[in-house]
Write a protein that holds these residues in place. Structure first.
Motif, mmCIF file in Angstrom:
data_model
loop_
_atom_site.group_PDB
_atom_site.id
_atom_site.type_symbol
_atom_site.label_atom_id
_atom_site.label_comp_id
_atom_site.label_asym_id
_atom_site.label_seq_id
_atom_site.Cartn_x
_atom_site.Cartn_y
_atom_site.Cartn_z
ATOM 1 N N LEU A 192 1.407 12.017 0.212
ATOM 2 C CA LEU A 192 1.244 13.036 1.244
ATOM 3 C C LEU A 192 1.094 14.428 0.618
ATOM 4 O O LEU A 192 0.259 15.240 1.053
ATOM 5 C CB LEU A 192 2.446 12.997 2.188
ATOM 6 C CG LEU A 192 2.294 13.728 3.522
ATOM 7 C CD1 LEU A 192 1.144 13.139 4.331
ATOM 8 C CD2 LEU A 192 3.588 13.662 4.306
ATOM 9 N N ALA A 193 1.901 14.690 -0.428
ATOM 10 C CA ALA A 193 1.816 16.004 -1.088
ATOM 11 C C ALA A 193 0.528 16.140 -1.885
ATOM 12 O O ALA A 193 0.027 17.264 -2.103
ATOM 13 C CB ALA A 193 3.021 16.202 -2.002
ATOM 14 N N LEU A 194 -0.024 15.017 -2.318
ATOM 15 C CA LEU A 194 -1.249 15.048 -3.122
ATOM 16 C C LEU A 194 -2.419 15.650 -2.342
ATOM 17 O O LEU A 194 -3.367 16.189 -2.943
ATOM 18 C CB LEU A 194 -1.591 13.629 -3.578
ATOM 19 C CG LEU A 194 -2.742 13.448 -4.565
ATOM 20 C CD1 LEU A 194 -2.477 14.233 -5.828
ATOM 21 C CD2 LEU A 194 -2.944 11.982 -4.882
ATOM 22 N N PRO A 246 -3.662 5.929 -5.116
ATOM 23 C CA PRO A 246 -3.812 5.006 -6.256
ATOM 24 C C PRO A 246 -5.154 5.150 -6.967
ATOM 25 O O PRO A 246 -5.448 4.411 -7.901
ATOM 26 C CB PRO A 246 -3.707 3.646 -5.566
ATOM 27 C CG PRO A 246 -4.302 3.875 -4.215
ATOM 28 C CD PRO A 246 -3.935 5.277 -3.829
ATOM 29 N N TYR A 247 -5.989 6.049 -6.524
ATOM 30 C CA TYR A 247 -7.283 6.284 -7.166
ATOM 31 C C TYR A 247 -7.414 7.785 -7.427
ATOM 32 O O TYR A 247 -6.740 8.602 -6.786
ATOM 33 C CB TYR A 247 -8.432 5.788 -6.289
ATOM 34 C CG TYR A 247 -8.306 6.186 -4.836
ATOM 35 C CD1 TYR A 247 -8.681 7.460 -4.401
ATOM 36 C CD2 TYR A 247 -7.799 5.291 -3.902
ATOM 37 C CE1 TYR A 247 -8.558 7.839 -3.079
ATOM 38 C CE2 TYR A 247 -7.673 5.658 -2.566
ATOM 39 C CZ TYR A 247 -8.060 6.926 -2.156
ATOM 40 O OH TYR A 247 -7.920 7.293 -0.841
ATOM 41 N N MET A 293 -5.452 10.618 1.645
ATOM 42 C CA MET A 293 -4.096 10.435 1.106
ATOM 43 C C MET A 293 -3.028 10.226 2.194
ATOM 44 O O MET A 293 -2.097 9.447 2.013
ATOM 45 C CB MET A 293 -3.721 11.620 0.222
ATOM 46 C CG MET A 293 -4.374 11.628 -1.157
ATOM 47 S SD MET A 293 -3.876 10.198 -2.171
ATOM 48 C CE MET A 293 -5.331 9.159 -1.973
ATOM 49 N N PRO A 294 -3.102 10.903 3.367
ATOM 50 C CA PRO A 294 -2.122 10.586 4.412
ATOM 51 C C PRO A 294 -2.150 9.117 4.827
ATOM 52 O O PRO A 294 -1.101 8.535 5.147
ATOM 53 C CB PRO A 294 -2.531 11.522 5.558
ATOM 54 C CG PRO A 294 -3.164 12.684 4.882
ATOM 55 C CD PRO A 294 -3.907 12.096 3.713
ATOM 56 N N LEU A 295 -3.361 8.519 4.834
ATOM 57 C CA LEU A 295 -3.435 7.088 5.157
ATOM 58 C C LEU A 295 -2.732 6.253 4.082
ATOM 59 O O LEU A 295 -2.053 5.270 4.388
ATOM 60 C CB LEU A 295 -4.898 6.665 5.286
ATOM 61 C CG LEU A 295 -5.707 7.347 6.395
ATOM 62 C CD1 LEU A 295 -7.158 6.887 6.377
ATOM 63 C CD2 LEU A 295 -5.068 7.048 7.760
ATOM 64 N N VAL A 296 -2.927 6.652 2.823
ATOM 65 C CA VAL A 296 -2.243 5.959 1.723
ATOM 66 C C VAL A 296 -0.728 6.117 1.871
ATOM 67 O O VAL A 296 0.046 5.167 1.669
ATOM 68 C CB VAL A 296 -2.720 6.494 0.364
ATOM 69 C CG1 VAL A 296 -1.906 5.889 -0.776
ATOM 70 C CG2 VAL A 296 -4.197 6.201 0.176
ATOM 71 N N ALA A 313 0.493 3.825 4.457
ATOM 72 C CA ALA A 313 0.511 2.447 3.953
ATOM 73 C C ALA A 313 1.737 2.206 3.078
ATOM 74 O O ALA A 313 2.421 1.179 3.206
ATOM 75 C CB ALA A 313 -0.769 2.171 3.169
ATOM 76 N N TYR A 314 2.007 3.182 2.178
ATOM 77 C CA TYR A 314 3.217 3.058 1.346
ATOM 78 C C TYR A 314 4.478 2.996 2.209
ATOM 79 O O TYR A 314 5.392 2.209 1.955
ATOM 80 C CB TYR A 314 3.312 4.248 0.394
ATOM 81 C CG TYR A 314 2.439 4.148 -0.835
ATOM 82 C CD1 TYR A 314 2.133 2.912 -1.396
ATOM 83 C CD2 TYR A 314 1.926 5.292 -1.444
ATOM 84 C CE1 TYR A 314 1.336 2.826 -2.520
ATOM 85 C CE2 TYR A 314 1.128 5.213 -2.577
ATOM 86 C CZ TYR A 314 0.836 3.970 -3.108
ATOM 87 O OH TYR A 314 0.054 3.883 -4.212
ATOM 88 N N ALA A 315 4.521 3.854 3.233
ATOM 89 C CA ALA A 315 5.711 3.905 4.080
ATOM 90 C C ALA A 315 5.904 2.594 4.837
ATOM 91 O O ALA A 315 7.030 2.076 4.952
ATOM 92 C CB ALA A 315 5.605 5.075 5.055
ATOM 93 N N LEU A 316 4.806 2.012 5.357
ATOM 94 C CA LEU A 316 4.913 0.745 6.088
ATOM 95 C C LEU A 316 5.359 -0.390 5.169
ATOM 96 O O LEU A 316 6.201 -1.222 5.533
ATOM 97 C CB LEU A 316 3.573 0.412 6.747
ATOM 98 C CG LEU A 316 3.160 1.326 7.911
ATOM 99 C CD1 LEU A 316 1.766 0.959 8.404
ATOM 100 C CD2 LEU A 316 4.177 1.232 9.039
#
Length: 406
Positions: A127-129, A145-146, A157-160, A163-166
């Motif tokens: 999220l910070a990225l 991751p990319y 990145m918010p979608l990533v 995904a990490y959070a889920l």
């Protein structure tokens, strides 16, 4: 959310603990050739003690998380143990189970807990990225991751992060339960091992009780032989002198009779002391707190007693506690050079805890046949434990725990 946070804290702590296990595992692998060369007699028992201490600490932590009791097995290695005793201690079944747990905890648990613990951090980082990617060098872009090299990629990145959070939301409880279940299965004491450990403890307790009983009988016999018996012989001799004086010179019979009376008084006092040493009547009259206060009052070194709300305990335990404190204060008076001593007696659950501390020179050691060995024998007869801490320069602390019932 509170439950998830509890699981995350457990996994994070488990990761930190697995790092310690990994270090211990690597050190053990490095020392293994040396253990093989020396036969394991010198190093292996000490390494096993560290292993048992570490596994017992984890038993308490994992048991608290799962809400189950994971009691440690009592693994006594008595002072002066033979080579066979040390090897038997090192190669016991409980050691094998703890070593297996250490290997699992150091390798698979380390990897799994690391992965699960960093997922929430990865979500926050993704999220910070979205913002800080632009400050990275062009030839070394941030990747999660990319590689993120444009605002378009940063917008994903918010979608990533979601995904990490889920994944973390689903994975964290599963990892916490899997890791705790695996550790609990490996650290749980089999019923057969518990019974075997209990038999070993009872065997040692019975041996200690027999030793203490034999030592007590020898002491009573010595006191009667050297004390009351000699005084009674003096009484008989004085009465014999008085009898001859009565036959030859009746006017001189008074002095031998007085001497016989004095000797009989001394003999009676000696018998009273012997009976007192078997079971002090003051325990019946004043209880343990009053009896210990009496001991403190007779101590040459000023002594403070802290024994509030102990209550009554079984008579045998009261007697053993009284003599433990009496012997400890005797040692303080004779050898410590202390200016003050403190006796603390407290009751925790079903155990009576006695602590005798002095501010003397320290350096006390337990010697066969000495007073400290006698204290240990007396305590072990009740399946209790004794611990002596006496660094050079002091202070000296003697701690004894005695089972006393509820």
């Amino acid at each position: 959310m509170r439950r998830w946070l509890r699981d995350w804290r457990y996994v994070a702590v488990e990761f930190a603990a697995s790092v310690v296990s990994l270090v211990l595992f690597c050190v053990g692998m490095l020392l293994l050739p040396l253990m093989i060369i020396t036969g394991g007699v010198l190093i292996l028992p000490q390494a096993v003690r560290i292993l048992h201490a570490w596994s017992d600490l984890n038993r308490r932590r994992i048991g608290a998380f799962r809400g189950v009791d994971l009691p440690p097995i009592s693994r006594p290695l008595p002072p002066g143990a033979t080579i066979d005793d040390r090897l038997r201690f090192a190669f016991s079944r409980s050691t094998g189970r703890d070593a297996l747990w250490l290997a699992v905890h150091a390798l698979p648990v380390f990897s799994v807990s690391l992965l699960a613990a960093v997922l929430p951090v990865a979500a926050v980082n993704a999220l910070a990225l979205t913002y800080y990617w632009q400050f990275a060098p062009a030839d070394d872009p941030v990747g999660s991751p990319y590689p993120v090299t444009s605002w378009e990629l940063a917008a994903t990145m918010p979608l990533v992060a979601v995904a990490y959070a889920l994944i973390s939301w689903w994975l964290m409880p599963a990892v916490a339960r899997l890791v705790s279940w695996t550790s609990a299965r490996l650290l749980a004491t089999p019923e057969k091992s518990r019974l075997a450990a209990r038999v070993d403890a009872l065997t040692l307790s019975r041996a200690a009780a027999l030793d203490a009983h034999g030592a007590e009988l020898r002491r009573i016999e010595r006191d009667l032989h050297d004390g009351a018996q000699n005084r009674l012989v003096n009484v008989v001799m004085m009465l014999g002198i008085a009898e001859r004086a009565l036959e030859t010179d009746p006017s001189g019979v008074l002095e031998p009779l007085r001497r016989a009376q004095d000797a009989a008084t001394d003999a009676l006092a000696g018998l009273r002391r012997t009976v007192h040493d078997i079971y002090p009547p003051i325990l019946d009259e004043l209880g343990l707190e009053g009896a210990l206060a009496s001991l403190a009052g007779r101590s040459a070194v000023p002594c403070t007693i802290e024994a509030a709300d102990v209550g009554r305990v079984p008579a045998a335990v009261e007697s053993a506690s009284y003599f433990v404190v009496a012997e400890a204060l005797t040692n303080v008076n004779k050898y410590s050079g202390a200016a003050h001593a403190t006796v603390q007696v407290s009751r925790e659950s079903e155990r009576l805890i006695i602590t005798v501390e002095d501010d003397g020179a320290g350096g006390a050691v337990e010697r066969p046949g000495g007073g400290l060995a006698g204290i240990r024998r007396r305590v072990e007869a009740f399946e209790g434990t004794t611990e002596l801490t006496s660094p050079v320069g002091g202070p000296t602390t003697l701690r004894a725990e005695l089972p006393c019932g509820s």
